[in-house]
Design a protein around this motif. Sequence first.
Motif, PDB file in Angstrom:
ATOM      1  N   VAL A 182       0.853  -1.200   0.000  1.00  0.00           N
ATOM      2  CA  VAL A 182       0.000   0.000   0.000  1.00  0.00           C
ATOM      3  C   VAL A 182       0.881   1.241   0.000  1.00  0.00           C
ATOM      4  O   VAL A 182       0.656   2.186  -0.778  1.00  0.00           O
ATOM      5  CB  VAL A 182      -0.949   0.017   1.228  1.00  0.00           C
ATOM      6  CG1 VAL A 182      -1.824   1.254   1.219  1.00  0.00           C
ATOM      7  CG2 VAL A 182      -1.802  -1.246   1.259  1.00  0.00           C
ATOM      8  N   LYS A 183       1.913   1.204   0.847  1.00  0.00           N
ATOM      9  CA  LYS A 183       2.845   2.345   0.907  1.00  0.00           C
ATOM     10  C   LYS A 183       3.493   2.559  -0.460  1.00  0.00           C
ATOM     11  O   LYS A 183       3.671   3.690  -0.899  1.00  0.00           O
ATOM     12  CB  LYS A 183       3.947   2.069   1.939  1.00  0.00           C
ATOM     13  CG  LYS A 183       3.490   2.134   3.376  1.00  0.00           C
ATOM     14  CD  LYS A 183       4.698   1.927   4.282  1.00  0.00           C
ATOM     15  CE  LYS A 183       4.241   1.557   5.679  1.00  0.00           C
ATOM     16  NZ  LYS A 183       5.287   0.889   6.439  1.00  0.00           N
ATOM     17  N   ASP A 184       3.847   1.454  -1.110  1.00  0.00           N
ATOM     18  CA  ASP A 184       4.524   1.578  -2.398  1.00  0.00           C
ATOM     19  C   ASP A 184       3.572   2.051  -3.496  1.00  0.00           C
ATOM     20  O   ASP A 184       3.988   2.764  -4.413  1.00  0.00           O
ATOM     21  CB  ASP A 184       5.212   0.252  -2.767  1.00  0.00           C
ATOM     22  CG  ASP A 184       6.458   0.031  -1.905  1.00  0.00           C
ATOM     23  OD1 ASP A 184       7.067   1.046  -1.496  1.00  0.00           O
ATOM     24  OD2 ASP A 184       6.799  -1.122  -1.617  1.00  0.00           O
ATOM     25  N   ILE A 185       2.300   1.671  -3.396  1.00  0.00           N
ATOM     26  CA  ILE A 185       1.323   2.191  -4.374  1.00  0.00           C
ATOM     27  C   ILE A 185       1.169   3.700  -4.157  1.00  0.00           C
ATOM     28  O   ILE A 185       1.084   4.474  -5.112  1.00  0.00           O
ATOM     29  CB  ILE A 185      -0.030   1.459  -4.236  1.00  0.00           C
ATOM     30  CG1 ILE A 185       0.078   0.086  -4.900  1.00  0.00           C
ATOM     31  CG2 ILE A 185      -1.182   2.285  -4.812  1.00  0.00           C
ATOM     32  CD1 ILE A 185      -1.150  -0.444  -5.579  1.00  0.00           C
ATOM     33  N   GLU A 186       1.169   4.114  -2.883  1.00  0.00           N
ATOM     34  CA  GLU A 186       1.069   5.556  -2.605  1.00  0.00           C
ATOM     35  C   GLU A 186       2.284   6.305  -3.173  1.00  0.00           C
ATOM     36  O   GLU A 186       2.140   7.401  -3.715  1.00  0.00           O
ATOM     37  CB  GLU A 186       0.942   5.785  -1.087  1.00  0.00           C
ATOM     38  CG  GLU A 186      -0.461   5.439  -0.587  1.00  0.00           C
ATOM     39  CD  GLU A 186      -0.576   5.337   0.934  1.00  0.00           C
ATOM     40  OE1 GLU A 186      -1.702   5.206   1.429  1.00  0.00           O
ATOM     41  OE2 GLU A 186       0.476   5.365   1.613  1.00  0.00           O
ATOM     42  N   LYS A 187       3.446   5.671  -3.067  1.00  0.00           N
ATOM     43  CA  LYS A 187       4.653   6.292  -3.651  1.00  0.00           C
ATOM     44  C   LYS A 187       4.515   6.382  -5.171  1.00  0.00           C
ATOM     45  O   LYS A 187       4.896   7.381  -5.786  1.00  0.00           O
ATOM     46  CB  LYS A 187       5.898   5.453  -3.326  1.00  0.00           C
ATOM     47  CG  LYS A 187       6.414   5.629  -1.918  1.00  0.00           C
ATOM     48  CD  LYS A 187       7.716   4.840  -1.783  1.00  0.00           C
ATOM     49  CE  LYS A 187       8.060   4.601  -0.338  1.00  0.00           C
ATOM     50  NZ  LYS A 187       9.077   3.558  -0.178  1.00  0.00           N
ATOM     51  N   ALA A 188       3.958   5.320  -5.761  1.00  0.00           N
ATOM     52  CA  ALA A 188       3.778   5.310  -7.230  1.00  0.00           C
ATOM     53  C   ALA A 188       2.796   6.408  -7.645  1.00  0.00           C
ATOM     54  O   ALA A 188       2.981   7.050  -8.690  1.00  0.00           O
ATOM     55  CB  ALA A 188       3.291   3.935  -7.682  1.00  0.00           C
ATOM     56  N   ILE A 189       1.768   6.609  -6.819  1.00  0.00           N
ATOM     57  CA  ILE A 189       0.794   7.681  -7.139  1.00  0.00           C
ATOM     58  C   ILE A 189       1.517   9.037  -7.092  1.00  0.00           C
ATOM     59  O   ILE A 189       1.336   9.876  -7.973  1.00  0.00           O
ATOM     60  CB  ILE A 189      -0.405   7.642  -6.163  1.00  0.00           C
ATOM     61  CG1 ILE A 189      -1.215   6.359  -6.386  1.00  0.00           C
ATOM     62  CG2 ILE A 189      -1.299   8.873  -6.336  1.00  0.00           C
ATOM     63  CD1 ILE A 189      -2.277   6.083  -5.328  1.00  0.00           C
ATOM     64  N   GLU A 190       2.358   9.214  -6.079  1.00  0.00           N
ATOM     65  CA  GLU A 190       3.132  10.470  -5.990  1.00  0.00           C
ATOM     66  C   GLU A 190       4.051  10.633  -7.197  1.00  0.00           C
ATOM     67  O   GLU A 190       4.288  11.744  -7.664  1.00  0.00           O
ATOM     68  CB  GLU A 190       3.988  10.473  -4.719  1.00  0.00           C
ATOM     69  CG  GLU A 190       3.211  10.850  -3.469  1.00  0.00           C
ATOM     70  CD  GLU A 190       4.024  10.663  -2.204  1.00  0.00           C
ATOM     71  OE1 GLU A 190       5.264  10.737  -2.268  1.00  0.00           O
ATOM     72  OE2 GLU A 190       3.400  10.412  -1.159  1.00  0.00           O
ATOM     73  N   ALA A 191       4.520   9.481  -7.708  1.00  0.00           N
ATOM     74  CA  ALA A 191       5.426   9.531  -8.869  1.00  0.00           C
ATOM     75  C   ALA A 191       4.662   9.684 -10.186  1.00  0.00           C
ATOM     76  O   ALA A 191       5.285   9.751 -11.254  1.00  0.00           O
ATOM     77  CB  ALA A 191       6.277   8.273  -8.904  1.00  0.00           C
ATOM     78  N   GLY A 192       3.323   9.728 -10.123  1.00  0.00           N
ATOM     79  CA  GLY A 192       2.553   9.996 -11.339  1.00  0.00           C
ATOM     80  C   GLY A 192       1.577   8.906 -11.766  1.00  0.00           C
ATOM     81  O   GLY A 192       0.897   9.047 -12.788  1.00  0.00           O
ATOM     82  N   LEU A 193       1.490   7.802 -11.037  1.00  0.00           N
ATOM     83  CA  LEU A 193       0.531   6.749 -11.402  1.00  0.00           C
ATOM     84  C   LEU A 193      -0.880   7.311 -11.201  1.00  0.00           C
ATOM     85  O   LEU A 193      -1.238   7.727 -10.094  1.00  0.00           O
ATOM     86  CB  LEU A 193       0.750   5.515 -10.518  1.00  0.00           C
ATOM     87  CG  LEU A 193      -0.175   4.324 -10.776  1.00  0.00           C
ATOM     88  CD1 LEU A 193       0.103   3.700 -12.141  1.00  0.00           C
ATOM     89  CD2 LEU A 193       0.008   3.255  -9.700  1.00  0.00           C
ATOM     90  N   ASP A 194      -1.664   7.307 -12.268  1.00  0.00           N
ATOM     91  CA  ASP A 194      -2.922   8.042 -12.254  1.00  0.00           C
ATOM     92  C   ASP A 194      -4.100   7.201 -11.740  1.00  0.00           C
ATOM     93  O   ASP A 194      -5.003   6.833 -12.500  1.00  0.00           O
ATOM     94  CB  ASP A 194      -3.209   8.553 -13.682  1.00  0.00           C
ATOM     95  CG  ASP A 194      -4.402   9.488 -13.706  1.00  0.00           C
ATOM     96  OD1 ASP A 194      -4.707  10.085 -12.654  1.00  0.00           O
ATOM     97  OD2 ASP A 194      -5.040   9.606 -14.773  1.00  0.00           O
ATOM     98  N   ILE A 195      -4.077   6.890 -10.445  1.00  0.00           N
ATOM     99  CA  ILE A 195      -5.252   6.250  -9.842  1.00  0.00           C
ATOM    100  C   ILE A 195      -5.617   7.042  -8.580  1.00  0.00           C
ATOM    101  O   ILE A 195      -4.769   7.719  -7.997  1.00  0.00           O
ATOM    102  CB  ILE A 195      -5.022   4.770  -9.447  1.00  0.00           C
ATOM    103  CG1 ILE A 195      -3.914   4.644  -8.381  1.00  0.00           C
ATOM    104  CG2 ILE A 195      -4.753   3.903 -10.651  1.00  0.00           C
ATOM    105  CD1 ILE A 195      -3.934   3.309  -7.656  1.00  0.00           C
ATOM    106  N   GLU A 196      -6.881   6.929  -8.185  1.00  0.00           N
ATOM    107  CA  GLU A 196      -7.274   7.533  -6.912  1.00  0.00           C
ATOM    108  C   GLU A 196      -7.474   6.387  -5.929  1.00  0.00           C
ATOM    109  O   GLU A 196      -8.380   5.559  -6.108  1.00  0.00           O
ATOM    110  CB  GLU A 196      -8.576   8.323  -7.073  1.00  0.00           C
ATOM    111  CG  GLU A 196      -8.989   9.010  -5.779  1.00  0.00           C
ATOM    112  CD  GLU A 196     -10.374   9.646  -5.829  1.00  0.00           C
ATOM    113  OE1 GLU A 196     -10.935   9.882  -4.756  1.00  0.00           O
ATOM    114  OE2 GLU A 196     -10.901   9.874  -6.951  1.00  0.00           O
ATOM    115  N   LEU A 197      -6.604   6.341  -4.919  1.00  0.00           N
ATOM    116  CA  LEU A 197      -6.737   5.289  -3.903  1.00  0.00           C
ATOM    117  C   LEU A 197      -7.770   5.760  -2.880  1.00  0.00           C
ATOM    118  O   LEU A 197      -7.473   6.544  -1.987  1.00  0.00           O
ATOM    119  CB  LEU A 197      -5.380   5.015  -3.245  1.00  0.00           C
ATOM    120  CG  LEU A 197      -5.326   3.850  -2.264  1.00  0.00           C
ATOM    121  CD1 LEU A 197      -5.795   2.549  -2.882  1.00  0.00           C
ATOM    122  CD2 LEU A 197      -3.907   3.676  -1.721  1.00  0.00           C
ATOM    123  N   VAL A 198      -8.997   5.286  -3.061  1.00  0.00           N
ATOM    124  CA  VAL A 198     -10.112   5.779  -2.262  1.00  0.00           C
ATOM    125  C   VAL A 198     -10.033   5.281  -0.820  1.00  0.00           C
ATOM    126  O   VAL A 198     -10.271   6.025   0.118  1.00  0.00           O
ATOM    127  CB  VAL A 198     -11.454   5.319  -2.898  1.00  0.00           C
ATOM    128  CG1 VAL A 198     -12.638   5.727  -2.058  1.00  0.00           C
ATOM    129  CG2 VAL A 198     -11.576   5.888  -4.305  1.00  0.00           C
TER     130      VAL A 198
END
Lengths: 408, 297
Positions: A182-198
């Motif tokens: 989960v932490k790594d997905i959040e990092k990926a979102i910060e890096a530009g992965l375009d999903i909204e982790l609701v």
Amino acid sequence: MKTKKISIWMIVAAVALMLAAPGSSTAGEVYKTALSLAITGPTSDAGNPYSKGAEDYFRYVNDMKLLGDDTIECTIRDDKYETAITKRNFEEFLDMGIVFYLNYSTGSTLALKRDFDEVKMPTLPASFHAGNIEGSDYIFLPIASYSAQNIGLAEYVVDHHEGGTPKVAMYVHPSAFGREPVKDIEKAIEAGLDIELVETVEHGQDLDVTAMIQRWRSKGVAYVISQTVQSPVATMLKGAKNMDLVAKHFGEKGKMTFLGAHYTGGNDLIALAGDAAENFFWTTSYIVTSEPGAGAEAQLALAQRYGRDEKTANSHNYANGIMVAQVTTEVIRRAKAKGKPVNKENLYQELLEMNGMNAFYPVTTVGPVTYSKDDHQGVDTLQLYVVDDGEFRAEGKPFISEYAEKIK
Amino acid sequence: MTYFFQLVVSGIVVGSIYALAAIGFVLIYKSSRVLNLAHGQLIAAGAYITYTLTVYCHIPIYVSFVLSMILTFFLAMSVERIFLRRLIGEPIISVIMVTIGLMSIIDGVIYLTPFGSENLSFPSFMPSQPVVFQGIYISYTQLAGVLITFLLIGVFSWFFRKSTVGISMRAVSDDQMASMSIGISVPRVFGLAWATAGLTAAAAGGILGNIVGLNFDTLHAFGIIVFPVVILGGLDSLPGAVVAGIIMGLIQQFASGYLDGNWGLSGTASLLPYIVLLVILLFKPHGLFGTHEIERV
């Protein structure tokens, strides 16, 4: 006449002595390895076929003389998923003089990380937790980490979702095994992965998930990525099916598409969830026997050779066990081929050199095994599978998670 | 409002399964003052017996369910006869330790079979479409689970109030010496309590197995999960087990529905029942309906 008789007996005795002599060239070397895992207790549904996979492959190596007269002796012990037992097993294995070690759970791998480094023991766990290899020189993940698998699934969602930013929920195990990705997905979102982790839900022993599913629906969640084991995922899928919310194809509007990493899927999920598992998207680096190919044939042939039942033969965790035994055998083979003594230092070196032209291609995975000083994840390639008519079918070509590389 | 009622329905469904599993604990405790820590293993055994009869013996699942209850009735009775009968009169802690040992033995036996490390599910026997009323969903499996639970609770209530054996069991629970003096066979009552607990465990196992699938870890862990329900209800009270089960089910569903996912909260559905349990025990140490014993020195 008497002299001739004595001479014959002397020759026979000399040959017998030669054969019996320790270290004789025909007896071959015995390389000791070991595996400690949960054959009983929690997660034994995965550990049981895993142990059989490793056991069968080592038997095959010895029976087929893949290492000439040399043999591999792999001691397999049940640790019941208890770290204290794993530690005791490992200490006993050290006393036995093992040169390579196969571990199992996330908890025990993290707990024994220092021990592995202290005794410089090359170790392959069955846990693909990214934290296992952080700050460790001697632990090597067999395949892409859970983080890479989950980010890979999120990337697939982004690439195939129609319209706007996809809303995603994560359903995870309440432990390091579930939380780290989960932490790594959040990092990926910060890096530009375009999903909204609701939302991220750490599951308990839920009997009814109606409230959770309805809450997700009210928040517009269209995709659920799971990082846990099969049983809670099956309960969730049954609950969603009960409310007619499982997408019949990827990204169906108004429904939810369910996806999961390695230990959420496989035939065990179908066994637990029944037809609620239809259209479940799952990623792993292993081949599955429901997809024809050389790997599937080899896996089934090995299981048949050693009399395994159909369920074990078709388990992706059986493939998992075979694969770690294949890597172990390969580093021993390579060290031998170079004329080096087979010891833990040289096997460690062989792992570090397993890249580029020296990458290893076991048939049980969808890509090559590569390791180096900076890369302790074996198979980087992932394959997406989807349940279709009660079987996992490959969806698209094998891929490598782009954002998992970016956030390293 | 539909959402609220959905949570109520889900809470009752979950709570009634908790209640059914909790009844087994209560039955044994009520008659013998023993906490059977191997109850989760009996639940798992019941589920696997139902599966074996259905899948391998090709017996219709309804019949298998009843047969499994009967078989587990005798299994639990045998367990009491072999392991626990000789401990009558020994300190309670010794008996509880034996139930811990029993837990390991049953675990070991199940791990010797393929069930210990396999994931399975019962063949479908109910319509896959749920019952939908005013936007509230309930699956046929859950509905059947609730009905069976309430049916069994009704039967047990009658049994303890009206039948001679049930009244004997209550008498033994109240005072063993006095019961023996009027000719009640205490060992027989203990055996019957275990057997009846086995019967409810098989029913709970069958229902659970249909809802979550057959995974040994999940099934035997249920014996521990349901423990707060038993404590909250008051250890020796059947109505207490039912009320506490439903309270716990409702708390979980409301926590999941209104707290989880908001204000950064997660996992409250697992945590809140324990907090509520602690708060209630502060004010009612014997649980909601437990017998408040007064010892005069």
